[in-house]
Design an enzyme around this catalytic site. Structure first.
Site, PDB file in Angstrom:
ATOM      1  N   ASN A  72      15.336  18.949  30.664  1.00 30.78           N
ATOM      2  CA  ASN A  72      15.672  20.278  31.149  1.00 30.78           C
ATOM      3  C   ASN A  72      16.352  20.295  32.519  1.00 30.78           C
ATOM      4  O   ASN A  72      16.662  21.348  33.047  1.00 30.78           O
ATOM      5  CB  ASN A  72      14.380  21.118  31.212  1.00 30.78           C
ATOM      6  CG  ASN A  72      14.613  22.526  31.683  1.00 30.78           C
ATOM      7  OD1 ASN A  72      15.389  23.270  31.096  1.00 30.78           O
ATOM      8  ND2 ASN A  72      13.952  22.905  32.771  1.00 30.78           N
ATOM      9  N   TYR A  86      30.485  21.852  34.491  1.00 33.34           N
ATOM     10  CA  TYR A  86      29.210  22.208  33.868  1.00 33.34           C
ATOM     11  C   TYR A  86      29.399  22.441  32.368  1.00 33.34           C
ATOM     12  O   TYR A  86      28.617  21.955  31.544  1.00 33.34           O
ATOM     13  CB  TYR A  86      28.654  23.459  34.543  1.00 33.34           C
ATOM     14  CG  TYR A  86      27.312  23.920  34.036  1.00 33.34           C
ATOM     15  CD1 TYR A  86      26.133  23.396  34.553  1.00 33.34           C
ATOM     16  CD2 TYR A  86      27.216  24.910  33.053  1.00 33.34           C
ATOM     17  CE1 TYR A  86      24.896  23.833  34.111  1.00 33.34           C
ATOM     18  CE2 TYR A  86      25.980  25.355  32.601  1.00 33.34           C
ATOM     19  CZ  TYR A  86      24.824  24.814  33.135  1.00 33.34           C
ATOM     20  OH  TYR A  86      23.602  25.240  32.678  1.00 33.34           O
ATOM     21  N   LYS A 120      27.630  20.230  29.423  1.00 37.30           N
ATOM     22  CA  LYS A 120      26.719  20.840  28.453  1.00 37.30           C
ATOM     23  C   LYS A 120      27.235  20.707  27.022  1.00 37.30           C
ATOM     24  O   LYS A 120      26.453  20.553  26.085  1.00 37.30           O
ATOM     25  CB  LYS A 120      26.477  22.310  28.813  1.00 37.30           C
ATOM     26  CG  LYS A 120      25.634  22.500  30.067  1.00 37.30           C
ATOM     27  CD  LYS A 120      24.246  21.866  29.930  1.00 37.30           C
ATOM     28  CE  LYS A 120      23.336  22.236  31.086  1.00 37.30           C
ATOM     29  NZ  LYS A 120      21.979  21.655  30.959  1.00 37.30           N
ATOM     30  N   THR A 142      15.384  32.116  36.482  1.00 30.21           N
ATOM     31  CA  THR A 142      14.899  30.867  37.056  1.00 30.21           C
ATOM     32  C   THR A 142      15.411  30.718  38.488  1.00 30.21           C
ATOM     33  O   THR A 142      16.327  31.435  38.901  1.00 30.21           O
ATOM     34  CB  THR A 142      15.399  29.660  36.237  1.00 30.21           C
ATOM     35  OG1 THR A 142      16.832  29.573  36.382  1.00 30.21           O
ATOM     36  CG2 THR A 142      15.033  29.791  34.766  1.00 30.21           C
TER      37      THR A 142
END
Length: 252
Positions: free
Chosen positions: A90, A156, A160, A191
């Site tokens: 994660n 990113y 991913k 988060t």
């Protein structure tokens, strides 16, 4: 009976956000949890809180972009609890912002390291250990940007997407051995990382919420419930999948 009785699960990035929520959910359902992250103070606190609630947990300081640390986390699970049955990879972050021609080499490599290479290192050591324990499951957090695109965060997005491809390849390599590997496609989640980036201002948060068909971002416990299902034997026919819990954003 709790779904994870006698199971041992490794959670990277388990000291906050989705990782913490998943670790707490798994521990509440009977799992022994090994937490791996860089912040020792936060990791020790989370592990202590899980133990105070009657669960089993240990924290191991680790930088999962370093291969030796990824290996050490798996060994810690075996040393402490005797086996490894599952893992939630994660760890993630954003370093490169702007159009592609403006992305520095260092930002590009940093995004690949934290978002993709960390998963590769994790799988490299988790899969043999889970196989030795008789089978289990791995879940990699790919985010919704692992299956879609958006401007100004290309490193990113690329990393991913790589997580999804790596997940599918590893799933096929282990499909006949009782080890399942899936990718979690998350949308906006409340988060610390979200708070530091897209949700750093009320305007930024509102903009993200407006993009989501359900009109809000997710809470970490909502992600944890789905992750626990995918790591449990109840999802034993699911492997090689990129599964969305994203408020409908990838359905558009």
């Amino acid at each position: 009976m709790p779904r994870f009785t006698d199971k041992v699960v490794l959670v990277t990035g388990g000291n906050s956000g989705m990782g913490r929520a998943v670790a707490e959910r798994l521990a509440a359902e009977g799992a022994a949890v090994v937490l791996g992250a860089r912040r020792k103070d936060l990791g020790d606190q989370v592990a202590a809180e899980i133990r105070a609630g009657g669960g089993r947990a240990v924290f191991v300081p680790a930088d999962v972009t370093v291969e030796e640390d990824a290996a050490r986390l798996v060994q810690a699970a075996i040393d402490e609890f005797g086996r490894l049955d599952g893992a939630f990879n994660n760890v993630g972050g954003m370093n490169g912002f702007g159009p592609v021609p403006e992305i520095s080499d260092s930002a590009w490599r940093a995004d690949l390291d934290v978002n993709l290479t960390s998963v590769f290192y994790g799988l490299k050591y988790q899969l043999p250990a889970i196989l030795a324990a008789g089978g289990g499951a791995v879940l990699n957090n790919a985010s919704n940007l692992g299956v879609t695109g958006t401007p100004t965060v290309a490193p990113y997005v690329a990393a991913k997407h790589g997580v999804v491809g790596l997940t599918r390849a590893a799933a096929l390599e282990n499909a006949g051995a009782g080890v399942r590997v899936n990718a979690l496609v998350t949308g906006g989640v409340d988060t610390p990382l979200f708070a530091q980036t897209m949700g750093a201002t009320p305007e930024g948060r509102a903009q993200v919420e407006a993009m989501l068909p359900v009109g809000r971002i997710a809470q970490p416990d909502e992600i944890a419930a789905f992750a626990a299902f995918l790591l449990s034997d109840e999802s034993r026919f699911i492997t090689g999948a990129a599964l969305a819990i994203d408020g409908g954003i990838t359905a558009q």
